[in-house]
Design a protein around this motif. Structure first.
Motif, mmCIF file in Angstrom:
data_model
loop_
_atom_site.group_PDB
_atom_site.id
_atom_site.type_symbol
_atom_site.label_atom_id
_atom_site.label_comp_id
_atom_site.label_asym_id
_atom_site.label_seq_id
_atom_site.Cartn_x
_atom_site.Cartn_y
_atom_site.Cartn_z
ATOM 1 N N THR A 293 0.832 -1.205 0.000
ATOM 2 C CA THR A 293 0.000 0.000 0.000
ATOM 3 C C THR A 293 0.866 1.254 0.000
ATOM 4 O OG1 THR A 293 -1.791 -1.144 1.175
ATOM 5 C CG2 THR A 293 -1.784 1.265 1.255
ATOM 6 N N ASN A 294 1.848 1.295 0.886
ATOM 7 C CA ASN A 294 2.707 2.482 0.979
ATOM 8 C C ASN A 294 3.443 2.739 -0.336
ATOM 9 O OD1 ASN A 294 1.959 2.884 3.643
ATOM 10 N ND2 ASN A 294 3.682 1.742 4.469
ATOM 11 N N LEU A 295 3.987 1.694 -0.934
ATOM 12 C CA LEU A 295 4.751 1.868 -2.163
ATOM 13 C C LEU A 295 3.854 2.279 -3.330
ATOM 14 C CD1 LEU A 295 7.239 -1.159 -1.973
ATOM 15 C CD2 LEU A 295 7.589 1.197 -1.236
ATOM 16 N N ILE A 296 2.685 1.666 -3.442
ATOM 17 C CA ILE A 296 1.786 1.988 -4.557
ATOM 18 C C ILE A 296 1.224 3.396 -4.409
ATOM 19 C CG2 ILE A 296 -0.432 1.384 -5.613
ATOM 20 C CD1 ILE A 296 0.253 -1.553 -4.981
ATOM 21 N N VAL A 297 0.820 3.765 -3.195
ATOM 22 C CA VAL A 297 0.286 5.118 -2.975
ATOM 23 C C VAL A 297 1.361 6.164 -3.268
ATOM 24 C CG1 VAL A 297 -0.552 6.709 -1.204
ATOM 25 C CG2 VAL A 297 -1.529 4.432 -1.375
ATOM 26 N N ASN A 298 2.600 5.916 -2.835
ATOM 27 C CA ASN A 298 3.687 6.849 -3.136
ATOM 28 C C ASN A 298 3.890 6.985 -4.646
ATOM 29 O OD1 ASN A 298 4.182 7.468 -0.521
ATOM 30 N ND2 ASN A 298 6.093 6.325 -0.335
ATOM 31 N N ALA A 299 3.817 5.860 -5.362
ATOM 32 C CA ALA A 299 3.983 5.903 -6.815
ATOM 33 C C ALA A 299 2.861 6.708 -7.473
ATOM 34 C CB ALA A 299 4.020 4.482 -7.380
ATOM 35 N N LEU A 300 1.623 6.501 -7.014
ATOM 36 C CA LEU A 300 0.493 7.246 -7.575
ATOM 37 C C LEU A 300 0.617 8.731 -7.276
ATOM 38 C CD1 LEU A 300 -2.409 4.778 -6.691
ATOM 39 C CD2 LEU A 300 -1.384 5.156 -8.939
ATOM 40 N N ASP B 222 9.412 4.488 6.237
ATOM 41 C CA ASP B 222 10.061 4.014 7.463
ATOM 42 C C ASP B 222 9.379 2.747 7.965
ATOM 43 O OD1 ASP B 222 11.620 4.124 9.989
ATOM 44 O OD2 ASP B 222 9.684 4.666 10.843
ATOM 45 N N ILE B 223 8.046 2.754 7.979
ATOM 46 C CA ILE B 223 7.295 1.564 8.401
ATOM 47 C C ILE B 223 7.572 0.407 7.441
ATOM 48 C CG2 ILE B 223 4.976 0.615 8.620
ATOM 49 C CD1 ILE B 223 4.083 3.377 9.634
ATOM 50 N N SER B 224 7.586 0.697 6.154
ATOM 51 C CA SER B 224 7.853 -0.352 5.171
ATOM 52 C C SER B 224 9.244 -0.948 5.375
ATOM 53 C CB SER B 224 7.737 0.218 3.756
ATOM 54 O OG SER B 224 6.438 0.729 3.529
ATOM 55 N N TYR B 225 10.217 -0.089 5.645
ATOM 56 C CA TYR B 225 11.586 -0.561 5.868
ATOM 57 C C TYR B 225 11.636 -1.485 7.085
ATOM 58 C CZ TYR B 225 16.614 -0.464 6.718
ATOM 59 O OH TYR B 225 17.921 -0.830 6.938
ATOM 60 N N PHE C 35 14.067 6.789 3.809
ATOM 61 C CA PHE C 35 13.623 5.801 4.788
ATOM 62 C C PHE C 35 13.727 6.318 6.229
ATOM 63 C CE2 PHE C 35 14.932 3.106 1.168
ATOM 64 C CZ PHE C 35 13.713 2.488 0.933
ATOM 65 N N GLU C 36 14.084 7.583 6.409
ATOM 66 C CA GLU C 36 14.139 8.164 7.746
ATOM 67 C C GLU C 36 12.722 8.455 8.249
ATOM 68 O OE1 GLU C 36 16.548 11.616 7.874
ATOM 69 O OE2 GLU C 36 18.344 10.633 7.066
ATOM 70 N N PRO C 37 12.459 8.203 9.538
ATOM 71 C CA PRO C 37 11.132 8.546 10.069
ATOM 72 C C PRO C 37 10.892 10.048 10.030
ATOM 73 C CG PRO C 37 12.617 7.877 11.846
ATOM 74 C CD PRO C 37 13.317 7.586 10.559
#
Length: 510
Positions: free
Chosen positions: A407-414, A472-475, A454-456
């Protein structure tokens, strides 16, 4: 190592007010040493940048409560994960510091700079953090260390630098509490957005099913009416049986009918309308579209006329048309209900509420469920490309948490692409790792920003639009919990995040 060689500056050389140092009974004495042991001198301590601002009393106390130890070349000074019992300050020699990454020892730094330190660097925080070594230290050649027991180091920091201690505690505890609360808020906002998207997706097939059910009721009533007209004695038993056989045939035609182009549909409707008008069937233009949808042609209409006769043709065709409409509506309802069932299944797959946290999963099912949940967020101008390696085996994983990563990666891409672009979700294999790739055609991540993504709390979005915790959460989910890796490659027009998951998976206790 920590210190100038390791990227963290030591205290400046300016004078600092120093309260009276603790007495001997205020802190524990050093325990038994390993290797050669000697008491450091005040002059030796004053040459170390870590202690250069201390007064003579404090230096004398440190000298009395610390020791000098030697390590032979190749021996371990301390090991990652063990209880952090001492702070080590390098006096002479060369050391290497390593971190354990997916079972491999990765060298972080190698230095021979006098004064760099490592070990129990967080002892002053007490039980607020796990007191274990966060890396490993090894002597490359014969090395000499100043060794301070963790309790001694913690006592000195708390007693001599109370203001700094309060600031450090406030920074550490405050950041941790902020991260927890903002993370909870971000998850709630994400849940709200997903719920809104799911509601929107469910509304369309649910509305279609309701509309189709309402129209179906009308056509069932029409079937009853036309059947009463046909079966009022004007048709004998043989003709009625032939008509029922034609009804069964037209139902099969609905299932097998091919999709025609708009021009072909128009021509077919015109041909049927002309035939119906020639045979005195009223309102033939209303019947023609439904009959064309069932794949009916003028030849088949001739068979109906032969079965029931010209006098009963109109009633028979209306009865058959209602049958076709009923079948088409049932198919529409079936598709809508199947769509609703699929959405509910995707929601269950995404949330993993009815499943064990740790399980063997097919990442393609997780990715598809996430894409279904995020469908409402994908603009019409964004093209979605799936490239799955279906030969990949299932992997042991924490499925719900991996869905959060997708979710995090796809939303960031969008967000990066805006209203147009291509979103690519790809799977593959790299050695002993399963690889999931999320790529976009956005403007890319600037080179000066990339090391910090990737820093909080770091975000490039405007104030109020991002918390800086998604990556950060994804990492933490990928690297710390699944012992995998997450990497990014970016250039204008192409940004790719690669998630590597061990095919053997993490241990069940994470």
């Amino acid at each position: 190592m920590t210190g100038p060689a390791g990227g963290a500056e030591g205290p400046a050389g300016r004078e600092v007010p120093s309260p009276a140092g603790p007495t001997d009974r205020d802190a524990p004495r050093p325990g038994d040493a390993t290797g050669a042991v000697d008491r450091p001198t005040v002059a030796d301590l004053r040459t170390l940048f870590l202690f250069e601002s201390l007064d003579d009393g404090q230096l004398d106390w440190l000298a009395d409560h610390s020791r000098v130890e030697q390590r032979d070349a190749g021996t371990a000074v301390y090991t990652e994960g063990e209880p952090a019992t001492c702070l080590y300050v390098l006096l002479d020699g060369t050391v290497t510091m390593t971190r354990r990454v997916r079972g491999d020892e990765v060298e972080v730094i190698r230095t021979g700079q006098r004064g760099v330190y490592g070990g129990a660097t967080q002892a002053y925080l007490g039980d607020q953090v796990p007191q274990v070594y966060i890396n490993s230290l090894r002597a490359v050649d014969d090395a000499t260390f100043l060794v301070l027991p963790a309790e001694t180091f913690a006592h000195a920091v708390r007693s001599w630098f109370p203001m700094a201690m309060h600031l450090l505690e406030g920074l550490f505890v405050g950041m941790r509490q902020t991260e927890v609360r903002v993370g909870e808020r971000e998850r709630l906002l994400a849940l709200g957005a997903l719920s809104a998207g799911l509601t929107h997706e469910l509304n369309n097939p649910a509305g279609a099913a309701v509309r189709a059910t309402s129209v179906l009721r009308e056509h069932v009533a029409g079937i009853r009416h036309e059947l009463a007209t046909i079966a009022d004695g004007r048709l004998d038993g043989d003709a009625l049986h032939r008509l029922v056989a034609l009804q069964e045939e037209v139902v099969r035609r609905v299932a097998d009918a091919s999709t025609l182009s708009p021009l072909a549909v128009s021509d077919a409707e015109d041909a049927l309308t002309d035939w119906l008008d020639e045979h005195d069937v009223a309102t033939g233009w209303e019947l023609a579209p439904t009959l064309v949808a069932a794949g009916v042609d003028p030849e088949w209409l001739g068979r109906v006329e032969a079965a029931v006769g010209p006098g009963n043709l109109a009633s028979a065709l209306r009865w058959l048309t209602h049958t076709v409409d009923t079948e088409l509506l049932l198919r529409e309802i079936d598709e809508a209900v199947t769509r609703i069932s699929g959405l509910v299944g995707a929601a269950k797959q995404y949330s993993q509420l009815d499943r064990a946290p740790y399980q063997v999963v097919d990442v393609h099912e997780l990715l598809d469920a996430t894409l279904v949940m995020l469908r409402a967020k994908i603009p019409p101008g964004v093209r979605l490309v799936r490239e799955y390696d279906l030969a990949l085996p299932p992997v042991p994983a924490y499925a719900a948490e991996l869905n959060q990563v997708w979710t995090n990666l796809i939303v960031n891409a969008l967000d990066a692409m805006g209203d147009t672009g291509t979103l690519t979700v790809r799977t593959g294999r790299d050695g002993d790792s399963l690889v999931v790739t999320v790529g976009d055609t956005g403007p890319g991540i600037p080179a000066d920003v990339r090391p910090r993504i990737f820093e909080p709390f770091f975000t490039t979005k405007p104030v109020g639009e991002g918390t800086g915790l998604g990556l950060d959460i994804s990492y933490r989910i990928v690297v710390r919990k699944h012992h995998g890796d997450i990497r990014v490659d970016s250039a204008p027009g192409s940004t790719t995040f690669r998630v590597l998951l061990p095919l053997t998976g993490p241990t069940a206790d994470g």
